[in-house]
Design an enzyme around this catalytic site. Structure first.
Site, PDB file in Angstrom:
ATOM      1  N   ASN A  66      -7.651  -3.224  14.330  1.00  0.00           N
ATOM      2  CA  ASN A  66      -9.060  -3.418  13.985  1.00  0.00           C
ATOM      3  C   ASN A  66      -9.260  -4.563  12.994  1.00  0.00           C
ATOM      4  O   ASN A  66     -10.329  -4.700  12.405  1.00  0.00           O
ATOM      5  CB  ASN A  66      -9.664  -2.116  13.426  1.00  0.00           C
TER       6      ASN A  66
ATOM      7  N   HIS B 142      -7.513  -5.058  10.125  1.00  0.00           N
ATOM      8  CA  HIS B 142      -7.203  -4.815   8.702  1.00  0.00           C
ATOM      9  C   HIS B 142      -5.920  -5.539   8.288  1.00  0.00           C
ATOM     10  O   HIS B 142      -5.040  -5.789   9.122  1.00  0.00           O
ATOM     11  CB  HIS B 142      -7.148  -3.312   8.365  1.00  0.00           C
TER      12      HIS B 142
ATOM     13  N   ASP C 171       0.820  -1.211   0.000  1.00  0.00           N
ATOM     14  CA  ASP C 171       0.000   0.000   0.000  1.00  0.00           C
ATOM     15  C   ASP C 171       0.856   1.264   0.000  1.00  0.00           C
ATOM     16  O   ASP C 171       2.078   1.202   0.182  1.00  0.00           O
ATOM     17  CB  ASP C 171      -0.954   0.004   1.219  1.00  0.00           C
TER      18      ASP C 171
ATOM     19  N   GLU D 135      -9.918  -1.973   5.292  1.00  0.00           N
ATOM     20  CA  GLU D 135     -10.585  -1.701   6.555  1.00  0.00           C
ATOM     21  C   GLU D 135     -11.897  -2.489   6.631  1.00  0.00           C
ATOM     22  O   GLU D 135     -12.341  -3.063   5.635  1.00  0.00           O
ATOM     23  CB  GLU D 135     -10.852  -0.187   6.665  1.00  0.00           C
TER      24      GLU D 135
HETATM   25  C1  F6R Z   1       1.447  -1.652   6.196  1.00  0.00           C
HETATM   26  C2  F6R Z   1       0.126  -2.265   6.234  1.00  0.00           C
HETATM   27  C3  F6R Z   1      -0.679  -2.339   7.496  1.00  0.00           C
HETATM   28  C4  F6R Z   1       0.150  -2.739   8.728  1.00  0.00           C
HETATM   29  C5  F6R Z   1      -0.747  -2.776   9.956  1.00  0.00           C
HETATM   30  C6  F6R Z   1       0.023  -3.125  11.225  1.00  0.00           C
HETATM   31  O1  F6R Z   1       1.988  -1.731   4.896  1.00  0.00           O
HETATM   32  O2  F6R Z   1      -0.325  -2.691   5.222  1.00  0.00           O
HETATM   33  O3  F6R Z   1      -1.720  -3.274   7.321  1.00  0.00           O
HETATM   34  O4  F6R Z   1       0.723  -3.990   8.510  1.00  0.00           O
HETATM   35  O5  F6R Z   1      -1.370  -1.540  10.126  1.00  0.00           O
HETATM   36  O6  F6R Z   1       0.957  -2.122  11.480  1.00  0.00           O
HETATM   37  P1  F6R Z   1       2.063  -2.283  12.611  1.00  0.00           P
HETATM   38  O7  F6R Z   1       2.941  -3.405  12.188  1.00  0.00           O
HETATM   39  O8  F6R Z   1       2.775  -0.968  12.653  1.00  0.00           O
HETATM   40  O9  F6R Z   1       1.328  -2.588  13.877  1.00  0.00           O
END
Ligand code: F6R
Length: 265
Positions: free
Chosen positions: A134, A136, A65, A141
């Site tokens: 959450n 995702h 992303d 989301e």
């Molecule tokens: C990042 C992404 C997100 C993260 C997720 C967890 O490229 O796609 O889905 O993997 O928000 O983030 P952290 O590892 O910072 O808790």
């Protein structure tokens, strides 16, 4: 799904790095995640590369992303971040590390072109994933279509709050992202999700044991033919069938999958 539970985040990282390393040795196309969770894994991979045990020269990489509105050279863009934390320290060609252009004039077209770029590259062999509090994965989301492809997503206020630590204020966090869809992730050859720390325990429980539901986008991995979930004790704490997963892990067979790779670490 393979559920692997290790005592601490560092051991999770070693297990993940071992799987990614085996794929890289075969010139696999890697799907990379940003965020805090994979950082230790990237450090393990960089260390293996420096010891001469690994090469990424034959691999390509695709990010999950990118924030809409951040140009590739913006310090908080994922384009920039992945280079800083991982790819500039290994022997992958910089031009082989792809991400959506967050500053594209037409973000929707950019998203569709990115989806096509992945398809044209022959798809992603191994997709590394983190997990949002959450539920995702990538920036899909709650209420995301389970078969969605790369598109623009409005970030949940919880995600904006979680990611504010990388910006000087919450107001600076972009509200939208171009993200691979759940359908895109389902097409990867192997989905490898990492989650560490107690803040992820509820999301891990919903992913592994909750109903398959767009309310927890990560639960779509229940449909993936080859998904591995690697967690530490803290993130595993909410799992009802924890004892069974441990039993499976300690009775793991030594055979390999049809792709020649070990099926379990
Ligand atoms: C990042 C992404 C997100 C993260 C997720 C967890 O490229 O796609 O889905 O993997 O928000 O983030 P952290 O590892 O910072 O808790």
């Amino acid at each position: 799904m393979e559920i692997l539970i290790y005592p601490a985040a560092q051991v999770v990282a070693r297990a993940a790095a071992e799987m990614i390393g085996l794929s890289a040795q075969r010139g696999a196309t890697l799907g990379l995640a940003t965020g805090a969770t994979p950082l230790l894994t990237y450090q393990e991979l960089i260390a293996s590369y420096r010891r001469g045990e690994l090469s990424f020269a034959q691999s390509k990489a695709f990010l999950l992303d990118e924030y809409v509105g951040l140009a590739p050279n913006h310090p908080q863009s994922y384009h920039q971040t992945i280079r800083e934390v991982f790819t500039s320290h290994i022997d992958i060609d910089d031009s082989a590390v792809h991400s959506p252009d967050g500053a594209a004039e037409r973000p929707w077209e950019q998203a569709q072109e990115y989806e096509q770029l992945i398809i044209d590259a022959g798809g992603i062999d191994l997709q590394l994933l983190g997990l949002g509090t959450n539920g995702h994965i990538a920036f899909n989301e709650p209420a995301t279509s389970l078969s969605s492809t790369t598109r623009i997503e409005t970030l949940h206020p919880q995600t904006v709050a979680d990611n504010a630590r990388y910006f000087s204020s919450v107001a600076e966090v972009p509200t939208h992202a171009i993200t691979q869809g759940l359908g895109t992730i389902l097409r990867s050859g192997h989905a490898l999700l990492l989650a560490t720390g107690k803040a992820k325990a509820e999301a891990v429980e919903r992913l592994v044991e909750g109903p398959l539901s767009a309310s927890c986008p990560a639960s779509v991995l229940q449909l993936h033919p080859h998904a591995t979930i690697i967690v530490d004790e803290a993130a595993a704490a909410g799992l009802a069938n924890l004892d069974y997963y441990r039993y499976v892990q300690t009775h793991r067979p030594d055979w390999q999958g049809a792709d020649g790779l070990p099926r379990l670490v």
